[in-house]
Motif scaffolding. Structure first.
Motif, PDB file in Angstrom:
ATOM      1  N   VAL A 161      -2.303  -0.358  -4.310  1.00 50.37           N
ATOM      2  CA  VAL A 161      -2.576  -0.461  -3.408  1.00 50.37           C
ATOM      3  C   VAL A 161      -1.808  -1.263  -2.996  1.00 50.37           C
ATOM      4  N   GLY A 162      -1.482  -2.569  -3.107  1.00 51.92           N
ATOM      5  CA  GLY A 162      -0.564  -3.587  -2.858  1.00 51.92           C
ATOM      6  C   GLY A 162       0.798  -3.252  -2.925  1.00 51.92           C
ATOM      7  N   TYR A 163       0.959  -2.763  -3.850  1.00 51.37           N
ATOM      8  CA  TYR A 163       2.482  -2.060  -4.735  1.00 51.37           C
ATOM      9  C   TYR A 163       2.862  -1.805  -3.296  1.00 51.37           C
ATOM     10  N   LEU A 164       2.308  -0.495  -3.090  1.00 52.65           N
ATOM     11  CA  LEU A 164       2.329   0.838  -1.558  1.00 52.65           C
ATOM     12  C   LEU A 164       3.266  -0.044  -0.375  1.00 52.65           C
ATOM     13  N   PHE A 165       1.954  -1.040   0.014  1.00 50.21           N
ATOM     14  CA  PHE A 165       2.071  -1.712   1.003  1.00 50.21           C
ATOM     15  C   PHE A 165       2.913  -2.898   1.506  1.00 50.21           C
ATOM     16  N   SER A 166       3.087  -3.335  -0.457  1.00 46.07           N
ATOM     17  CA  SER A 166       3.814  -4.950  -0.175  1.00 46.07           C
ATOM     18  C   SER A 166       5.378  -4.220  -0.091  1.00 46.07           C
ATOM     19  N   GLN A 167       5.585  -3.260  -0.178  1.00 47.64           N
ATOM     20  CA  GLN A 167       7.251  -2.768  -0.395  1.00 47.64           C
ATOM     21  C   GLN A 167       7.828  -2.692   0.702  1.00 47.64           C
ATOM     22  N   GLY A 168       9.305  -2.451   1.111  1.00 47.10           N
ATOM     23  CA  GLY A 168       9.848  -1.432   2.459  1.00 47.10           C
ATOM     24  C   GLY A 168       9.586  -2.227   3.731  1.00 47.10           C
ATOM     25  N   GLU A 169       9.575  -1.028   4.684  1.00 52.10           N
ATOM     26  CA  GLU A 169       9.254  -0.720   5.851  1.00 52.10           C
ATOM     27  C   GLU A 169       7.926  -1.708   5.855  1.00 52.10           C
ATOM     28  N   ALA A 170       7.835  -3.302   6.635  1.00 50.53           N
ATOM     29  CA  ALA A 170       6.674  -3.773   7.012  1.00 50.53           C
ATOM     30  C   ALA A 170       5.673  -4.464   6.126  1.00 50.53           C
ATOM     31  N   PRO A 171       5.815  -5.023   5.490  1.00 46.89           N
ATOM     32  CA  PRO A 171       5.114  -5.134   3.735  1.00 46.89           C
ATOM     33  C   PRO A 171       3.577  -6.426   4.730  1.00 46.89           C
ATOM     34  N   ALA A 172       3.074  -6.132   4.288  1.00 43.33           N
ATOM     35  CA  ALA A 172       1.732  -7.201   4.296  1.00 43.33           C
ATOM     36  C   ALA A 172       1.201  -8.106   3.454  1.00 43.33           C
TER      37      ALA A 172
END
Length: 220
Positions: A161-172
């Motif tokens: 989940v971390g990789y999915l949402f820390s990459q590219g568009e709008a990293p969290a």
């Protein structure tokens, strides 16, 4: 979140090129494709885990609509699920499935199944839910002593989940924290597993957690 490549599917177009032959064929692969496609189309809410893959392969409007429906249905259950005794007392059982839902969501975003505002909203919900419910769960597992299906589920799902949402568009930022801490723990857990993958637990844990999680974790 990256939108150019479905994670863990290295060559989607090569897979899609196989579909015409599978549609006309009668072998085991053709039969499996028909089961996946027909289940996703006839009963998407009963077979939700097939819908994203089928939509990714066919790109047909109804298949994408079915996949959107199951993602939205899952999202609608998150608040209630937070207070269930299942999640409160067995949070590791929910971590791996939540990570898979996040993966399916990323696949669908790669084919523009969601408008930008909706995509951002769902990405934030999935990230926050994992961080609040499963990141701290990982940190409760003794390190390095805990090597079992529970620790593996948490140590794999957090960096996924971390990789999915820390990459590219709008990293969290929450995603970055999950990625870094999960990747720090994951190699040791995999390394301490015996070659058989048997962690001294029942067959259900071997078949439903260790079996699928170890090869996916290695790929990640």
């Amino acid at each position: 979140m990256r939108l150019d490549q479905p994670l863990l599917l290295e060559d989607v177009e090569r897979l899609r090129a196989l579909i015409p032959a599978l549609e006309a064929g009668s072998g085991r692969k053709a039969q499996l494709w028909q089961v996946l496609k027909n289940s996703a189309r006839s009963a998407p809410l009963q077979y939700p885990w097939f819908t994203a893959f089928v939509a990714l392969m066919t790109r047909e409007a109804q298949d994408i609509a079915n996949a959107r429906l199951v993602i939205r249905t899952y999202i609608s259950k998150l608040d209630a699920m937070s207070f269930s005794t299942g999640l409160q007392f067995h949070f590791w059982c929910f971590a791996f499935p939540h990570a898979k839902w996040s993966l399916y969501f990323q696949w669908l975003c790669c084919i523009d199944a969601f408008a930008p505002a909706e995509r951002a909203e769902i990405a934030e919900q999935l990230t926050q839910y994992h961080f609040l419910n499963f990141f701290y769960g990982l940190r409760t597992k003794p390190e390095p002593e805990c090597v079992d299906n529970q620790a593996l589920s948490l140590a794999f799902s957090n960096p996924l989940v971390g990789y999915l949402f820390s990459q590219g568009e709008a990293p969290a930022e929450m995603a970055r924290i999950m990625l870094e801490d999960g990747l720090r723990r994951l190699p040791a857990i995999i390394g301490d597993m015996p070659p058989s993958g048997y962690s001294g637990e029942g067959s259900a844990y071997m078949d439903c957690v260790n079996g699928p999680a170890i090869p996916l974790a290695v790929e990640l």
